[in-house]
Design a protein around this motif. Sequence first.
Motif, PDB file in Angstrom:
ATOM      1  N   CYS A 143       0.850  -1.185   0.000  1.00  0.00           N
ATOM      2  CA  CYS A 143       0.000   0.000   0.000  1.00  0.00           C
ATOM      3  C   CYS A 143       0.891   1.242   0.000  1.00  0.00           C
ATOM      4  O   CYS A 143       2.079   1.178   0.352  1.00  0.00           O
ATOM      5  CB  CYS A 143      -0.913  -0.006   1.220  1.00  0.00           C
ATOM      6  SG  CYS A 143      -1.955  -1.478   1.335  1.00  0.00           S
ATOM      7  N   CYS A 144       0.310   2.387  -0.363  1.00  0.00           N
ATOM      8  CA  CYS A 144       1.124   3.592  -0.516  1.00  0.00           C
ATOM      9  C   CYS A 144       1.729   4.077   0.791  1.00  0.00           C
ATOM     10  O   CYS A 144       2.722   4.816   0.784  1.00  0.00           O
ATOM     11  CB  CYS A 144       0.302   4.703  -1.165  1.00  0.00           C
ATOM     12  SG  CYS A 144      -1.088   5.292  -0.170  1.00  0.00           S
ATOM     13  N   ASN A 145       1.160   3.681   1.931  1.00  0.00           N
ATOM     14  CA  ASN A 145       1.716   4.117   3.208  1.00  0.00           C
ATOM     15  C   ASN A 145       2.886   3.241   3.670  1.00  0.00           C
ATOM     16  O   ASN A 145       3.477   3.499   4.716  1.00  0.00           O
ATOM     17  CB  ASN A 145       0.630   4.141   4.282  1.00  0.00           C
ATOM     18  CG  ASN A 145      -0.013   2.776   4.484  1.00  0.00           C
ATOM     19  OD1 ASN A 145      -0.406   2.131   3.522  1.00  0.00           O
ATOM     20  ND2 ASN A 145      -0.146   2.344   5.734  1.00  0.00           N
ATOM     21  N   SER A 146       3.210   2.210   2.893  1.00  0.00           N
ATOM     22  CA  SER A 146       4.346   1.330   3.224  1.00  0.00           C
ATOM     23  C   SER A 146       5.231   1.190   1.993  1.00  0.00           C
ATOM     24  O   SER A 146       5.078   0.245   1.207  1.00  0.00           O
ATOM     25  CB  SER A 146       3.848  -0.047   3.675  1.00  0.00           C
ATOM     26  OG  SER A 146       3.024   0.049   4.806  1.00  0.00           O
ATOM     27  N   PRO A 147       6.146   2.130   1.755  1.00  0.00           N
ATOM     28  CA  PRO A 147       6.984   2.076   0.553  1.00  0.00           C
ATOM     29  C   PRO A 147       7.713   0.741   0.425  1.00  0.00           C
ATOM     30  O   PRO A 147       8.278   0.237   1.391  1.00  0.00           O
ATOM     31  CB  PRO A 147       7.972   3.227   0.759  1.00  0.00           C
ATOM     32  CG  PRO A 147       7.272   4.168   1.690  1.00  0.00           C
ATOM     33  CD  PRO A 147       6.473   3.298   2.603  1.00  0.00           C
ATOM     34  N   LEU A 148       7.674   0.195  -0.768  1.00  0.00           N
ATOM     35  CA  LEU A 148       8.364  -1.062  -1.051  1.00  0.00           C
ATOM     36  C   LEU A 148       9.601  -0.723  -1.867  1.00  0.00           C
ATOM     37  O   LEU A 148       9.504  -0.294  -3.022  1.00  0.00           O
ATOM     38  CB  LEU A 148       7.440  -2.014  -1.813  1.00  0.00           C
ATOM     39  CG  LEU A 148       7.970  -3.433  -2.045  1.00  0.00           C
ATOM     40  CD1 LEU A 148       8.341  -4.107  -0.732  1.00  0.00           C
ATOM     41  CD2 LEU A 148       6.937  -4.266  -2.798  1.00  0.00           C
ATOM     42  N   LEU A 149      10.778  -0.919  -1.260  1.00  0.00           N
ATOM     43  CA  LEU A 149      12.055  -0.511  -1.855  1.00  0.00           C
ATOM     44  C   LEU A 149      13.001  -1.708  -1.934  1.00  0.00           C
ATOM     45  O   LEU A 149      13.996  -1.783  -1.211  1.00  0.00           O
ATOM     46  CB  LEU A 149      12.692   0.608  -1.026  1.00  0.00           C
ATOM     47  CG  LEU A 149      11.799   1.800  -0.656  1.00  0.00           C
ATOM     48  CD1 LEU A 149      12.555   2.766   0.251  1.00  0.00           C
ATOM     49  CD2 LEU A 149      11.309   2.522  -1.916  1.00  0.00           C
ATOM     50  N   PRO A 150      12.745  -2.656  -2.809  1.00  0.00           N
ATOM     51  CA  PRO A 150      13.597  -3.854  -2.862  1.00  0.00           C
ATOM     52  C   PRO A 150      15.001  -3.548  -3.372  1.00  0.00           C
ATOM     53  O   PRO A 150      15.220  -2.597  -4.133  1.00  0.00           O
ATOM     54  CB  PRO A 150      12.848  -4.768  -3.826  1.00  0.00           C
ATOM     55  CG  PRO A 150      12.039  -3.849  -4.671  1.00  0.00           C
ATOM     56  CD  PRO A 150      11.643  -2.715  -3.778  1.00  0.00           C
ATOM     57  N   GLN A 184      12.155   1.552  -6.378  1.00  0.00           N
ATOM     58  CA  GLN A 184      10.857   1.820  -5.747  1.00  0.00           C
ATOM     59  C   GLN A 184       9.756   1.210  -6.593  1.00  0.00           C
ATOM     60  O   GLN A 184       9.673   1.450  -7.802  1.00  0.00           O
ATOM     61  CB  GLN A 184      10.638   3.320  -5.599  1.00  0.00           C
ATOM     62  CG  GLN A 184       9.271   3.689  -5.034  1.00  0.00           C
ATOM     63  CD  GLN A 184       8.402   4.419  -6.041  1.00  0.00           C
ATOM     64  OE1 GLN A 184       8.833   5.371  -6.681  1.00  0.00           O
ATOM     65  NE2 GLN A 184       7.158   3.981  -6.182  1.00  0.00           N
ATOM     66  N   ILE A 185       8.918   0.387  -5.953  1.00  0.00           N
ATOM     67  CA  ILE A 185       7.798  -0.249  -6.629  1.00  0.00           C
ATOM     68  C   ILE A 185       6.563   0.636  -6.512  1.00  0.00           C
ATOM     69  O   ILE A 185       6.283   1.187  -5.443  1.00  0.00           O
ATOM     70  CB  ILE A 185       7.501  -1.633  -6.020  1.00  0.00           C
ATOM     71  CG1 ILE A 185       8.758  -2.514  -6.046  1.00  0.00           C
ATOM     72  CG2 ILE A 185       6.342  -2.307  -6.744  1.00  0.00           C
ATOM     73  CD1 ILE A 185       9.281  -2.841  -7.409  1.00  0.00           C
ATOM     74  N   LYS A 186       5.831   0.765  -7.591  1.00  0.00           N
ATOM     75  CA  LYS A 186       4.600   1.558  -7.554  1.00  0.00           C
ATOM     76  C   LYS A 186       3.598   0.901  -6.613  1.00  0.00           C
ATOM     77  O   LYS A 186       3.360  -0.304  -6.685  1.00  0.00           O
ATOM     78  CB  LYS A 186       4.003   1.666  -8.960  1.00  0.00           C
ATOM     79  CG  LYS A 186       2.773   2.560  -9.024  1.00  0.00           C
ATOM     80  CD  LYS A 186       2.285   2.719 -10.452  1.00  0.00           C
ATOM     81  CE  LYS A 186       1.070   3.639 -10.505  1.00  0.00           C
ATOM     82  NZ  LYS A 186       0.607   3.871 -11.887  1.00  0.00           N
ATOM     83  N   PRO A 187       2.993   1.679  -5.703  1.00  0.00           N
ATOM     84  CA  PRO A 187       2.028   1.081  -4.761  1.00  0.00           C
ATOM     85  C   PRO A 187       0.824   0.499  -5.484  1.00  0.00           C
ATOM     86  O   PRO A 187       0.473   0.925  -6.586  1.00  0.00           O
ATOM     87  CB  PRO A 187       1.619   2.258  -3.866  1.00  0.00           C
ATOM     88  CG  PRO A 187       2.658   3.298  -4.074  1.00  0.00           C
ATOM     89  CD  PRO A 187       3.163   3.123  -5.463  1.00  0.00           C
ATOM     90  N   CYS A 194      -5.782  -1.806   1.984  1.00  0.00           N
ATOM     91  CA  CYS A 194      -4.937  -0.643   2.276  1.00  0.00           C
ATOM     92  C   CYS A 194      -5.629   0.319   3.245  1.00  0.00           C
ATOM     93  O   CYS A 194      -4.984   0.901   4.125  1.00  0.00           O
ATOM     94  CB  CYS A 194      -4.584   0.083   0.977  1.00  0.00           C
ATOM     95  SG  CYS A 194      -3.480  -0.842  -0.106  1.00  0.00           S
ATOM     96  N   LEU A 195      -6.923   0.474   3.059  1.00  0.00           N
ATOM     97  CA  LEU A 195      -7.669   1.374   3.941  1.00  0.00           C
ATOM     98  C   LEU A 195      -7.621   0.887   5.384  1.00  0.00           C
ATOM     99  O   LEU A 195      -7.329   1.657   6.313  1.00  0.00           O
ATOM    100  CB  LEU A 195      -9.112   1.481   3.458  1.00  0.00           C
ATOM    101  CG  LEU A 195     -10.030   2.418   4.246  1.00  0.00           C
ATOM    102  CD1 LEU A 195      -9.516   3.849   4.191  1.00  0.00           C
ATOM    103  CD2 LEU A 195     -11.458   2.343   3.703  1.00  0.00           C
TER     104      LEU A 195
END
Length: 736
Positions: A143-150, A184-187, A194-195
């Motif tokens: 979700c957008c509030n948890s950036p995924l940065l592999p 950075q992966i797009k949310p 996510c809500l």
Amino acid sequence: MANQEKSQSNDANELNLRKNFKAMLANNLNYFGNLPQSNFKAENKKISDISYEQLTCVGFNPETNFLEATIAIKRPFGYGGDLCSKGSTEFVRFFVDYGSGWEDAGVTAVTVHDIPTGTDCSEQPEKPLIYVANLRLEPKTNCCNSPLLPKVHAILSWQWQPPAGAANVSWTPVWGNSLDCQIQIKPRPWNLFCLFDLISASLPQKIKIPPLFEQVKYQPIPQPDPAPFGVTQLAKLYSQKTTSNMALSVPAHRFGVKEIHSIVSTGVFSQELAAAKTTEWTSAGLDFASAIGALLKTSSDVNYEEIECLGLDEGAPERLVATFRIKQPLGYSGDLCHAGSQEYVAFWADFDNTCEWTYMGTVQVNVHDIPSVPKMGLCYSAILPVDLTKFRQSCKKPKIARIRAVLSWNIPPSTTDPDALNYYGNRMDTHVQINPSEPGSPKQPEIRNIGGIPVEFINTTVSGLTLSGVGAAFAHYPGVPADAHDRECPFGGALYMDAQFYPGFFYRVRVRKSSDHSIVKVLDDGFQVERWNHPPTFDTQTAVGGFFKYLNPIDYVTRTIAVWSSSSLALADRDDLWEMQLDIATAPNDLNIIGSSPWYRVQLDNTAPALPPANPPSIDIHIAAGGDCKDFSQDSTITGNFVANDLYFGSWSLSTEPNTSTTPSNQPHPNPFLANTSPAPAPGGQGWSLDTLNPIQMKPCGYVVRLDVVDRSIVNSIPGSHNWNHIEVGFCLREK
């Protein structure tokens, strides 16, 4: 003079090593000492040599999910021949770590050749030549509030494909190198999951989604794109308390660059607009005049973002790729749940070596504030599809071009002045090689790929099988061979056909039975072609009177012209030798056909290995002495015979089931030894044995020994897809 002679001698030795690379590895896999765990002794140690090729950047485009690897080719020779030859292969294998360990993301490759080094119009050498290899990632998402940065690890290796599997992430090449960067992966789109996740973050315990909504929790919730933050919101976002007053974590002339630029850029000055902006900034606690002064002193600042690599991806369509690094956690106008800001990249090219730049286009990449940005930053790639058809030349005359990329944050770069730099960003120039012109024209068309394989790797005049001894490989899966053991292969399932697109014309593809030319079929079934955008969208090609209209090649990822569902043919025809032809017309009818290709032969095989009661069967298994479905004691060694065969045999495998954590089992083995790529034809077949006592003592239970047999037909135009079948024989293991 002595040093020059020594250098020439070293170059000759290096070229000899590269020329005989495969032969040396065949005699000693650790000839160059890059396999530290090998039992073989190194004879000429060479590890991660970057004097010929070097991986210079790794990037990722969050919109298209393309991983990009930029490769610098540094020498004029040592790459297996000129552009009219096969050349050699630069492999790149990607690994991705989302936080729980490395995963093998796959391999890609580019083909390189011997190209003499010249000088361009500005007296600069044309080396290195910069190539880009891409691989489409199917990423995990948050979700957008948890950036995924592999983390991404890429290994470049000349002529030796890096071995597959996460365990090989530390493998080192002979020629080549490895690089790491985070992306950075797009949310994922907003949804119920996510809500609830966002609400739970502010509560002492996680909220569970009601069972009623469990099945739709990942269903996207339609909503408009978030509006960009205004200067008042950004001032509040970047305000931080100090001991005496409020300070900004990002300078006002950075986050206010668009508003300041609208005032100070060329054009008619508006006193009213300037006064309104001054009032707005003052009410936000900002000094508009000071910010203007600071911005006017700012030019090509690379503290926040910087282009590091630029090259040409020679896939279809060809793409100019600029890889840049985001260096800061803040200063990009909002987090991933908001609009953020844009990194613009304008591409330019000088195709004719005149030192005159031609504007090619501008692309933008969405970037955001991400507090968890690693120290080394995040790597992004900006990608512009281009049509270079009119610039191609014969393979006898390499076409070298200069390209330029201009990076600018939040202000589009100039489309008329290639030298202009804005406040934030930089520019880079490199040299690239444009692929030679492909054979064919509307009046003399040619089919390029059949069943995923380039036609030069298929015996299209006699057998219709792939060729052996020529390095036959898939067109859209670089470095993946048609058959790992270089055997001739037929085709089955959906055969995708690719060819050049000629916008403005129409085309038709027909197939006919090689043994009876009166049996002709027009391939007029509609099919989908993937557009160059994200998320992936597809256009459906629909025939009119058997003819399709050509699409614009720059808009699509592939050059598919027809799809033939060969497995839907009548049973008597689906394993025969067929031929196919491409016709091109100025209107969708026979009278307006202006050119036709040769007839290309393809051998079909849509039949799986035959089970009993076929006589003889091509797949069968039994336990010796009539032991099928009989009882055996725990300490038994069970033996039997199996048949594994096919006209286009691929491989076989034996296994014991069940084989679980609660009921583990030993695996059967051929007895005597037989390679799993060697057939075991009827009637005698091949012996097998299963030791129920070693390496573990198998529990009393009902078991089956399973035999799988796969042919080598290329099914559905993709690697690893074949006709296959399986058969089992059961027994019961009793307690001793």
